[in-house]
Motif scaffolding. Sequence first.
Motif, PDB file in Angstrom:
ATOM      1  N   TYR A  35      -6.851 -12.809  10.750  1.00  0.00           N
ATOM      2  CA  TYR A  35      -7.017 -11.410  11.160  1.00  0.00           C
ATOM      3  C   TYR A  35      -5.848 -10.558  10.648  1.00  0.00           C
ATOM      4  O   TYR A  35      -6.049  -9.513  10.034  1.00  0.00           O
ATOM      5  N   SER A  36      -4.628 -10.999  10.877  1.00  0.00           N
ATOM      6  CA  SER A  36      -3.453 -10.225  10.454  1.00  0.00           C
ATOM      7  C   SER A  36      -3.359 -10.144   8.939  1.00  0.00           C
ATOM      8  O   SER A  36      -2.896  -9.147   8.391  1.00  0.00           O
ATOM      9  N   GLY A  37      -3.824 -11.182   8.261  1.00  0.00           N
ATOM     10  CA  GLY A  37      -3.819 -11.192   6.799  1.00  0.00           C
ATOM     11  C   GLY A  37      -4.821 -10.236   6.185  1.00  0.00           C
ATOM     12  O   GLY A  37      -4.780  -9.986   4.980  1.00  0.00           O
ATOM     13  N   SER A  38      -5.724  -9.681   6.994  1.00  0.00           N
ATOM     14  CA  SER A  38      -6.650  -8.677   6.456  1.00  0.00           C
ATOM     15  C   SER A  38      -5.883  -7.422   6.044  1.00  0.00           C
ATOM     16  O   SER A  38      -6.313  -6.678   5.167  1.00  0.00           O
ATOM     17  N   PHE A  39      -4.718  -7.191   6.668  1.00  0.00           N
ATOM     18  CA  PHE A  39      -3.832  -6.089   6.296  1.00  0.00           C
ATOM     19  C   PHE A  39      -3.029  -6.570   5.089  1.00  0.00           C
ATOM     20  O   PHE A  39      -2.139  -7.403   5.207  1.00  0.00           O
ATOM     21  N   CYS A  61       0.839  -1.202   0.000  1.00  0.00           N
ATOM     22  CA  CYS A  61       0.000   0.000   0.000  1.00  0.00           C
ATOM     23  C   CYS A  61       0.872   1.249   0.000  1.00  0.00           C
ATOM     24  O   CYS A  61       2.002   1.217   0.490  1.00  0.00           O
ATOM     25  N   ASP A  62       0.329   2.320  -0.512  1.00  0.00           N
ATOM     26  CA  ASP A  62       1.125   3.535  -0.694  1.00  0.00           C
ATOM     27  C   ASP A  62       1.291   4.368   0.567  1.00  0.00           C
ATOM     28  O   ASP A  62       2.043   5.333   0.577  1.00  0.00           O
ATOM     29  N   ASP A  63       0.619   4.012   1.640  1.00  0.00           N
ATOM     30  CA  ASP A  63       0.667   4.871   2.824  1.00  0.00           C
ATOM     31  C   ASP A  63       1.263   4.194   4.061  1.00  0.00           C
ATOM     32  O   ASP A  63       1.126   4.689   5.162  1.00  0.00           O
ATOM     33  N   ASP A  64       1.922   3.072   3.871  1.00  0.00           N
ATOM     34  CA  ASP A  64       2.518   2.364   5.002  1.00  0.00           C
ATOM     35  C   ASP A  64       4.008   2.652   5.094  1.00  0.00           C
ATOM     36  O   ASP A  64       4.621   3.176   4.172  1.00  0.00           O
ATOM     37  N   LYS A  65       4.582   2.274   6.221  1.00  0.00           N
ATOM     38  CA  LYS A  65       6.014   2.446   6.441  1.00  0.00           C
ATOM     39  C   LYS A  65       6.675   1.066   6.456  1.00  0.00           C
ATOM     40  O   LYS A  65       6.077   0.090   6.903  1.00  0.00           O
TER      41      LYS A  65
END
Length: 193
Positions: A62-66, A24-28
Amino acid sequence: NIGGNGNIARAFEEARKSYVWVICDDDKYDWTNFSEIETAIEENYDVIFTKKVNNNPADIFYSGSFLPACIYKTANITDTVMTNMFDNIRNMFPHFSILAKNINDKNIFFIPSKDFVLMNQSCYDYNTYIRGMQKSDIPKSKKEMMWINGYMNSLELINDRKTQLFIIENLRHNCKSLFELFCIKISMNIIYH
């Protein structure tokens, strides 16, 4: 641009290398010790997490939703996975199709010792998944889909009923109950919509 989730599905459809990682374009990103991920690729894992998670179906789902939390082996992207991915665009989580296949097939997950991707919540846009689409032509049920509804609807991709129930029971994470979690997610949806 066919909407955030349409674009996610298209990225998986177009993947041609051994692995695909949709970011994603807004993560670090923290590249320290990224050699762990490189080693996991060399060792041919089916799913490589870029976040530290507990190795159980509830935490994995749950974590894979990200979306950037997982790097996927493209050999597991079958026609059925793609069909399910396109069907699950409506539920906000097209990538659950490949994650569920790996859970269903009891494939091997790599869990790193630390997080390599940090979600940037400060500029989160709840409507990212319909970005680029003409909002007047999108049904309200899709335009205002709640995270919790999309998540729960996506559980149908998990074949084993006991695994589905385990995921539901362990969904509450830091909340005292599932009811508290639902209230939080519904409140978030009201704020955004």
